[in-house]
Design an enzyme around this catalytic site. Structure first.
Site, short mmCIF file in Angstrom:
data_model
loop_
_atom_site.label_atom_id
_atom_site.label_comp_id
_atom_site.label_asym_id
_atom_site.label_seq_id
_atom_site.Cartn_x
_atom_site.Cartn_y
_atom_site.Cartn_z
N MET A 37 0.86 -1.20 0.00
CA MET A 37 0.00 0.00 0.00
C MET A 37 0.89 1.24 0.00
O MET A 37 1.86 1.30 0.73
CB MET A 37 -0.88 0.02 1.25
CG MET A 37 -1.70 1.31 1.40
SD MET A 37 -2.83 1.29 2.80
CE MET A 37 -1.68 1.45 4.17
N ASP A 39 -0.04 5.69 -1.26
CA ASP A 39 -0.87 6.86 -0.96
C ASP A 39 -2.34 6.56 -0.62
O ASP A 39 -2.98 5.75 -1.30
CB ASP A 39 -0.97 7.77 -2.20
CG ASP A 39 0.34 8.06 -2.85
OD1 ASP A 39 1.39 7.65 -2.34
OD2 ASP A 39 0.32 8.71 -3.91
N GLN A 55 -3.46 3.40 -2.90
CA GLN A 55 -2.59 2.79 -3.91
C GLN A 55 -2.21 1.39 -3.42
O GLN A 55 -1.68 1.24 -2.32
CB GLN A 55 -1.34 3.64 -4.09
CG GLN A 55 -1.59 4.93 -4.83
CD GLN A 55 -1.80 4.66 -6.31
OE1 GLN A 55 -0.85 4.51 -7.06
NE2 GLN A 55 -3.05 4.59 -6.75
N TRP A 63 6.14 -2.01 -4.68
CA TRP A 63 5.45 -1.00 -5.49
C TRP A 63 5.47 -1.42 -6.96
O TRP A 63 6.51 -1.37 -7.61
CB TRP A 63 6.15 0.36 -5.33
CG TRP A 63 5.47 1.47 -6.06
CD1 TRP A 63 4.58 2.36 -5.56
CD2 TRP A 63 5.61 1.80 -7.45
NE1 TRP A 63 4.14 3.21 -6.53
CE2 TRP A 63 4.76 2.90 -7.71
CE3 TRP A 63 6.35 1.28 -8.52
CZ2 TRP A 63 4.64 3.48 -8.97
CZ3 TRP A 63 6.22 1.87 -9.77
CH2 TRP A 63 5.37 2.96 -9.99
N ASP A 162 -2.03 12.91 -10.23
CA ASP A 162 -2.66 13.06 -8.91
C ASP A 162 -3.72 14.17 -8.88
O ASP A 162 -3.62 15.12 -8.09
CB ASP A 162 -1.60 13.29 -7.82
CG ASP A 162 -0.50 12.24 -7.87
OD1 ASP A 162 -0.78 11.12 -8.35
OD2 ASP A 162 0.64 12.54 -7.44
N GLU A 212 4.13 16.37 -6.30
CA GLU A 212 3.00 15.48 -6.62
C GLU A 212 1.92 15.61 -5.56
O GLU A 212 2.04 16.37 -4.60
CB GLU A 212 3.47 14.03 -6.82
CG GLU A 212 4.44 13.52 -5.76
CD GLU A 212 5.05 12.16 -6.08
OE1 GLU A 212 5.10 11.75 -7.24
OE2 GLU A 212 5.47 11.50 -5.12
C1 FRU Z 1 3.18 9.37 -4.58
C2 FRU Z 1 3.01 8.78 -5.96
C3 FRU Z 1 1.98 9.55 -6.76
C4 FRU Z 1 1.50 8.52 -7.74
C5 FRU Z 1 1.51 7.27 -6.91
C6 FRU Z 1 1.83 6.04 -7.67
O1 FRU Z 1 3.64 8.44 -3.65
O2 FRU Z 1 4.25 8.76 -6.63
O3 FRU Z 1 2.49 10.69 -7.40
O4 FRU Z 1 0.22 8.80 -8.23
O5 FRU Z 1 2.50 7.47 -5.90
O6 FRU Z 1 1.75 4.94 -6.80
#
Ligand code: FRU
Length: 456
Positions: A37, A39, A55, A63, A162, A212
């Site tokens: 996990m 964001d 996420q 990731w 985002d 971001e």
């Molecule tokens: C921030 C980020 C966001 C992106 C997401 C991808 O942690 O890099 O900018 O949308 O994570 O997982």
């Protein structure tokens, strides 16, 4: 159920092959049922429930393959996990972070006036281009259908992500990051499907790395509205790695402006990132991913990796002649089991616990050591030192001491300790840190006048 897990993945991922970390589910903090996990995303309060999307890689603790996980809660403490909300496509286009809005007037036409849609606005990332897309739900957030004409906003650029959307008077506004240009771009729309460029904000403030995850919301300061623009900065912050800055200013439906020169940080620890607030919530409340882009993939894991911060209520307060965000944890009293009160405590206190809520009042410098992490005031800083916490050197970019500048009179701190985290709240300062303690203890030194401790 035994919620302790022997971490096997961490041994393969961390620098210290052979570390064994006992991972115990936190009591106050959200964790995914399994796997990766990052964001928090799409936060919205709807029909008395807080929706938390996040996420999520459903296949491993790394990731990759980003989908949207989903959970709901009535009190932000007890969560019910729901099926995946958004998926990576068969072609491998990932669903990055974004937001949801409740389209009560059915401006998008995805629903009806009797059954308006909940709409996710998110970044689709195919490795080459990032563009903004929609998916709608007609059952209040359980199932989402991607819009057939996606993407709805594509400027054919690789770092555009985002989206944060909200309704302003008579139109939708989107704040979205042009990451590599350290710019938040604002767009307007009548229906969420067609977007028109409104304005740009940035570069400004902390620009040592990409921007971001913008969030934008109004707060009251002495009877006047101020708008906060919050921006996550990907690397090279003073905390080490990623962190969140915010600007206090004005927004008129088209443009965000500020006179702020100094950088204001949401948190002085290394583990508070990509925070987002719940849209439509009774009280403005935010939550951040408790990790750091510099080392998240190497942080200790069990069958899950990653936790969210404690949700925090936000207000805007004057300190030393300037306006700062003050964060206060949401009520957690429903979890308390025991309570202690100590007058002028010194030395080792005779009890232990791995989920504690501590309130300390003091009249001068102090040190509180809790489960191997040291919190204190020395000279003109408040600090958290996790160097004595075992299992913390899992990556070279983990820094062990974090300091926040004490530019105001400090008399009280709140320290919320959970199985893998310590969060310190003091006026406009917060310091959030992941920790992986093996020892339970509470030790107090310095000029602490009273200590209250609630154990869960
Ligand atoms: C921030 C980020 C966001 C992106 C997401 C991808 O942690 O890099 O900018 O949308 O994570 O997982």
């Amino acid at each position: 159920m035994d919620e302790s897990w022997l971490c096997s993945q961490v041994c393969a991922n961390c620098l210290y092959a052979g570390i064994i970390v006992i991972m115990k589910r936190p009591q106050y903090h959200f964790t995914p049922p399994r796997n990766w996990m990052n964001d928090p995303s799409g936060l919205i309060y709807l029909d008395g429930k807080y929706h938390l999307f996040y996420q999520h890689n459903p296949y491993s603790v790394k990731w990759e393959h980003l989908h949207w996980g989903h959970a709901v809660s009535e009190d932000l403490l007890t969560w019910h996990h729901l099926p995946l909300a958004l998926r990576e496509t068969e072609e491998g286009v990932m669903a990055y972070s974004g937001c949801t809005v409740f389209d009560g007037n059915n401006t998008s036409g995805f629903g009806t006036s009797n059954n308006p849609p909940l709409i996710a606005i998110y970044t689709e990332a195919d490795g080459r281009i990032q563009a903004q897309s929609l998916a709608y739900s007609l059952d209040r957030g359980i199932n989402f259908t991607p819009y057939e004409d996606n993407p709805v906003l594509d400027i054919f650029t690789p770092h555009f992500r985002d989206p944060r959307v909200f309704w302003y008077n008579d139109h939708w506004v989107m704040a979205v990051a042009l990451a590599e240009e350290d710019t938040i771009r604002f767009y307007g729309s009548p229906d969420l499907k067609t977007w028109e460029l409104l304005s740009d904000f940035g570069p400004h403030g902390a620009i040592a790395d990409y921007w971001e995850c913008p969030d934008i919301y109004p707060l009251n300061l002495n009877g006047q509205t101020r708008w906060i623009l919050q921006v996550s900065v990907g690397d090279h912050t003073p905390m080490g790695g990623s962190g969140i800055q915010y600007f206090v200013g004005h927004f008129d439906g088209v443009q965000f402006t500020t006179k702020q020169e100094a950088v204001k940080w949401m948190d002085y620890g290394q583990d508070f990132y990509a925070a987002q607030s719940w849209l439509n919530a009774p009280q403005l409340t935010t939550i951040g991913w408790m990790n750091n882009l510099a080392y998240a993939n190497a942080s200790p894991a069990a069958e899950w990796r990653g936790q969210q911060s404690l949700p925090r209520h936000l207000s805007l307060v004057n300190f030393a002649g300037d306006a700062y965000i003050k964060q206060q944890p949401i009520p957690i009293a429903s979890h308390y089991k025991d309570y202690w009160h100590f007058d002028k405590p010194r030395g080792e206190l005779d009890f232990y616990g791995d989920a504690l809520d501590i309130k300390a009042k003091f009249s001068g410098e102090f040190t509180i050591r809790v489960n191997n992490t040291v919190i204190g005031w020395v000279h003109d800083s408040l600090f958290v030192d996790r160097s004595a916490s075992e299992n913390i050197k899992f990556h070279p970019e983990v820094s062990t001491r974090h300091e926040a500048p004490l530019f105001f009179a400090l008399e009280e701190v709140r320290i919320v300790v959970d199985t893998h985290s310590v969060e310190v709240f003091a006026g406009p300062l917060t310091i959030s840190s992941l920790v992986f303690p093996t020892k339970q203890e509470l030790w107090v030194g310095g000029e602490v006048n009273s200590l209250e401790v609630w154990r869960s």
